[in-house]
Design a protein around this motif. Sequence first.
Motif, PDB file in Angstrom:
ATOM      1  N   SER A  89       0.828  -1.209   0.000  1.00  0.00           N
ATOM      2  CA  SER A  89       0.000   0.000   0.000  1.00  0.00           C
ATOM      3  C   SER A  89       0.863   1.261   0.000  1.00  0.00           C
ATOM      4  N   ASN A  92       2.565   1.516  -3.350  1.00  0.00           N
ATOM      5  CA  ASN A  92       1.615   1.911  -4.394  1.00  0.00           C
ATOM      6  C   ASN A  92       1.203   3.373  -4.274  1.00  0.00           C
ATOM      7  N   ALA A 125       3.460  -5.014  -3.810  1.00  0.00           N
ATOM      8  CA  ALA A 125       3.536  -3.705  -4.458  1.00  0.00           C
ATOM      9  C   ALA A 125       3.488  -3.875  -5.966  1.00  0.00           C
ATOM     10  N   ASP A 126       2.742  -3.009  -6.626  1.00  0.00           N
ATOM     11  CA  ASP A 126       2.655  -3.076  -8.090  1.00  0.00           C
ATOM     12  C   ASP A 126       4.037  -2.979  -8.735  1.00  0.00           C
ATOM     13  N   SER A 127       4.906  -2.172  -8.150  1.00  0.00           N
ATOM     14  CA  SER A 127       6.251  -1.966  -8.708  1.00  0.00           C
ATOM     15  C   SER A 127       7.268  -2.991  -8.206  1.00  0.00           C
TER      16      SER A 127
END
Length: 173
Positions: A89, A92, A125-127
């Motif tokens: 979170s 992101n 995490a998206d990254s």
Amino acid sequence: MLEGLDAMGKDKVKYCIATTSGKPRVPVSIDAAGLRAHFTPESVHSGESDFTPPRFKPDPAVYFRAAEWVGIDPANCIAVEDSASGVGSASNADIALIVGYVGASHIAPSAKESHAKMLMSGTRADSGRGATFVLEDMRDLPSVVAAFRESKCSGSDDLLSAAAGCKGKVYMP
């Protein structure tokens, strides 16, 4: 934890809670930890209670709300997290510095190192960005915050040096 919050309060560091837990549960936890003097009901931001429908971590919404409440751009904030979803979170939301924490009682001493590695891995995490480093003793947080304020950028050598100089155990990538 109290020592760290007291020190940050003296240094005029703004802080709040960004949680997935529902607001009815959070004050009970705050009181059980003896932290009532540090957190008002307004300083608690909940992914479950503040949004319809709820926005659970690793969704960044609760971190955006917390950053807005303290009046600081997420790119200048620090998050302290003890879960993969929480790290996700914060990542992101593009929080500048993510500090993992393994000193809570729900993390068994024998699991601290593996938990720290998980927090740094960024699996939620998206990254793929995880915690920059992980603290075992919350009393070390004020020195990390001070180094962050001086460096103005996350992951810098100054921050890693500050983490290395902590009194408690620090896990690094």
